[in-house]
Each structure stands twice: as C-alpha cells, then as structure tokens.
Design an enzyme around this catalytic site. Structure first.
Site, PDB file in Angstrom:
ATOM      1  N   TYR A  89       0.833  -1.204   0.000  1.00 14.02           N
ATOM      2  CA  TYR A  89       0.000   0.000   0.000  1.00 14.02           C
ATOM      3  C   TYR A  89       0.871   1.260   0.000  1.00 14.02           C
ATOM      4  O   TYR A  89       2.032   1.229   0.409  1.00 14.02           O
ATOM      5  CB  TYR A  89      -0.958   0.028   1.197  1.00 14.02           C
ATOM      6  N   CYS A  90       0.291   2.339  -0.503  1.00 11.94           N
ATOM      7  CA  CYS A  90       0.908   3.662  -0.398  1.00 11.94           C
ATOM      8  C   CYS A  90      -0.157   4.609   0.152  1.00 11.94           C
ATOM      9  O   CYS A  90      -1.025   4.168   0.913  1.00 11.94           O
ATOM     10  CB  CYS A  90       1.506   4.114  -1.732  1.00 11.94           C
ATOM     11  N   PHE A  91      -0.121   5.875  -0.217  1.00 11.13           N
ATOM     12  CA  PHE A  91      -1.050   6.819   0.415  1.00 11.13           C
ATOM     13  C   PHE A  91      -2.495   6.549   0.007  1.00 11.13           C
ATOM     14  O   PHE A  91      -3.381   6.409   0.859  1.00 11.13           O
ATOM     15  CB  PHE A  91      -0.662   8.256   0.078  1.00 11.13           C
TER      16      PHE A  91
ATOM     17  N   TRP B 243      -3.373   3.746   2.350  1.00 12.70           N
ATOM     18  CA  TRP B 243      -3.387   4.111   3.761  1.00 12.70           C
ATOM     19  C   TRP B 243      -4.555   5.046   4.065  1.00 12.70           C
ATOM     20  O   TRP B 243      -5.152   4.959   5.140  1.00 12.70           O
ATOM     21  CB  TRP B 243      -2.070   4.799   4.162  1.00 12.70           C
TER      22      TRP B 243
END
Length: 352
Positions: free
Chosen positions: A87-89, A116
C-alpha cells in the site's frame, strides 16, 4: 469497507510510503520499504508544481533504484511464492510500482484498496462503532494505588484487559511522560488501539483503567470514553505507604531529580496555592522523597481524581470497592483470581 481479514494472511506487508509518513502511522506488522525516501519525495513534489512529467521521471528513476536495493533483503532471496500486501497513500502510483515488480518476479500481490487513506478512514469509523458494543469493568482510584498492576494481574489470570497507558506510552498526568519512550502520534495510537480491541471477545467484559479524555498528547475516541463512563466502576483503595513505594518504582527519574519534578508542577500553583508549592520545593531540596510524594498525592492528585470520578462516574450507580493491603505481585494475583472467580456476583456492589 475493510475488515480484519483484509489485513491478515500475508507473508509480508509493504508500506511503500516515505519514512516520515510511515512514522506517523502504518498498518500493524507492515515494514517500510519506501519507493522514494523523504528528501526524494520532497524533490518530486517540488518539481511537480512546474513540470509534472519531469517529476514523474525523477520519481520513477528513484523508485527503480530503491526497489532494486530493497529486493536484496533476505526475505526476497528465496523461491517461496509468498503472498504480499502493498500500500501507499491512496493505493496509486507508488504501490503500483512495487506491485508490478513483485508480480513480474512471481509473487502473489494484493494492493490495499484506497491505500493508507482508506485504511485510516476505516480505523476512525471502526473506533466510533466497536466501543459501543463493548462491556467494561473500570478500575478507578487515586494515583499510585496500583490500578495498572492489578490490570496486568487480571490479564495473567485470564481476563480481557486494555492498557491504554501502555498504548499511549504515558501514565496520564502532567508528570506521566516515560523517559526514553516518546508517545505515538494520534493516528498511530488509534491504529494500536484498534489492533488491540480487535482481539477481544465482545461478549465478555474488558477490564480497563479509568482515564481522562487525553493521555498525554493523545485522545481517546469519544465512543470509548463514553462507554467507559457507562460502565461498572471498581474503586481501588491502597495504603499510602504502598502508594509511595509505587511512586518510587514508577518515577525513579523524579527521585533522582526532585527539583525537576517540582518545576513540572509549578503550574498547579493556582490550584494548590503558593504555600503548598513552597513546601514541595523544600522537601525536594532536602530530598525527602517519601514525604514529597505523599504530599503531592494528598494535596493535589487525590482531590483532583475524586472530582474527576464524581463528574464522570457519578451517575453509574454501581460501585465495587477493592481494598488492597499490598501491591506485591503474588498478592495482586490472588486478588485478580478472586475477582474473576466472583463472575456474575460482581453484578452487586461488594467489598473485595
């Protein structure tokens, strides 16, 4: 909407964000393998304002180099077909770069839906809903009476227990900071709290310590705070000699620097008066620690705790007194066993 299964069952969870973002909050169990590091992330962002295409070129160049270095880690040096969550932002470009590389190698990869940001929204929503379904037994009592020690004895005896002060890395007062243990951010505190309560059987009561809305610099979810104040209250009574000894164990840094302790308490002058502050200063200078700790409890913490308890729990109507003769671990273990043995009998106020 997420559920706990969304975040479990993976051999590895990769947080592709920058270290600064990871430090503020991250999924439990995730490791930070940044696509771009903090300075690189800042450079890409600055460039994007004037030349988006050049910014992406810089970002991809950094990403390929960083991912290549991360792939040298021991985890990736086996032929196991591991299952990985990335995952990232917001679940966009950074996690896609990682996903493409891992899928090319042959790993089974999933991207966290909405990244996130989606996870954070789920944490907030869940922390407003779940506490309304929880039943608490709340330990109350003045500072130093052994509430936290009794909580841990209850856990060892088999009870469900939630230690908010441990999650917050703070003992809950102006002098409650723990040297060498900074508090988590508010977001990460929420993450830790949800991770902890997700392990509970909501059909059974959870033992918890009475706390203010804020523990140091972090705040409790409103639903949890309100649920605690609708719960059964257990008031702990402990001899002053035991409480003073507890202060010595919990605050050894103040015994070493009593003047520093008084400096932290000078803001209380409007509440306790200048005469009391002066007496504390004299005791600190003479290093009469037993007398100093006792006076601070009697002159400030005890009445303050009584006011707070009467305000927040005055309408519960169900109070059980727990009289502790000692804070010795074996003694507390016996008390905890006795409390749990009573079971349904705790529905009526009693003395322990």
């Amino acid at each position: 909407m997420y559920d706990l299964q969304t975040l479990t069952g993976f051999d590895l969870i990769i947080d592709a964000r920058s270290p600064r973002e990871f430090k503020e909050d991250h999924v439990p169990g995730a490791i930070n393998l940044p696509v771009v590091f903090d300075e690189e992330y800042a450079e890409v962002g600055t460039t994007h304002r004037t030349d988006p295409m050049r910014a992406y070129q810089i970002g991809v160049a950094y990403s390929l180099k960083n991912i290549a270095r991360h792939l040298e880690l021991p985890f990736f040096q086996t032929s196991k077909r591991a299952t990985i969550l990335v995952y990232c932002f917001r679940g966009g470009k950074r996690s896609k770069l990682w996903t493409d590389a891992l899928e090319t190698i042959g790993y089974k990869v999933e991207r966290l839906p909405r990244g996130w940001k989606g996870y954070r929204n789920w944490v907030r929503e869940t922390l407003e809903q779940v506490p309304t379904k929880m039943t608490f037994n709340v330990l109350s009592g003045p500072t130093g009476c052994g509430k936290t020690s009794l909580l841990h004895a209850l856990r060892k005896a088999g009870a469900q227990m939630l230690d908010l002060e441990a999650l917050a890395s703070h003992r809950g007062s102006i002098i409650g900071g723990i040297p060498g243990h900074p508090q988590p951010s508010q977001k990460y505190f929420d993450t830790l709290l949800l991770d902890e309560i997700s392990r509970f059987d909501l059909a059974k009561p959870i033992w918890i310590e009475s706390e203010s809305k804020k523990i140091g610099q972090v705040q409790l979810p409103t639903s949890l705070f309100e649920a605690m104040h609708r719960s059964r209250l257990f008031v702990v009574h402990t001899p002053m000699s035991e409480r003073v000894a507890m202060w010595h164990r919990e605050y050894p840094h103040f015994a070493e620097d009593p003047v520093g302790l008084i400096e932290k308490l000078t803001y209380l002058k409007p509440l306790v008066g200048g005469v009391t502050i002066d007496r504390w200063k004299e005791l600190a200078e003479r290093r009469e620690m037993d007398a100093l700790f006792e006076s601070i409890m009697i002159d400030h913490y005890d009445p303050a705790y009584t006011r707070s308890t009467n305000k927040n729990y005055g309408k519960t109507g169900e109070t059980t007194a727990i009289h502790l003769d000692s804070l010795d671990s074996d003694y507390l273990a016996a008390v905890a066993e006795g409390l749990l043995a009573k079971g349904d009998q705790l529905s009526a106020p009693s003395l322990v």
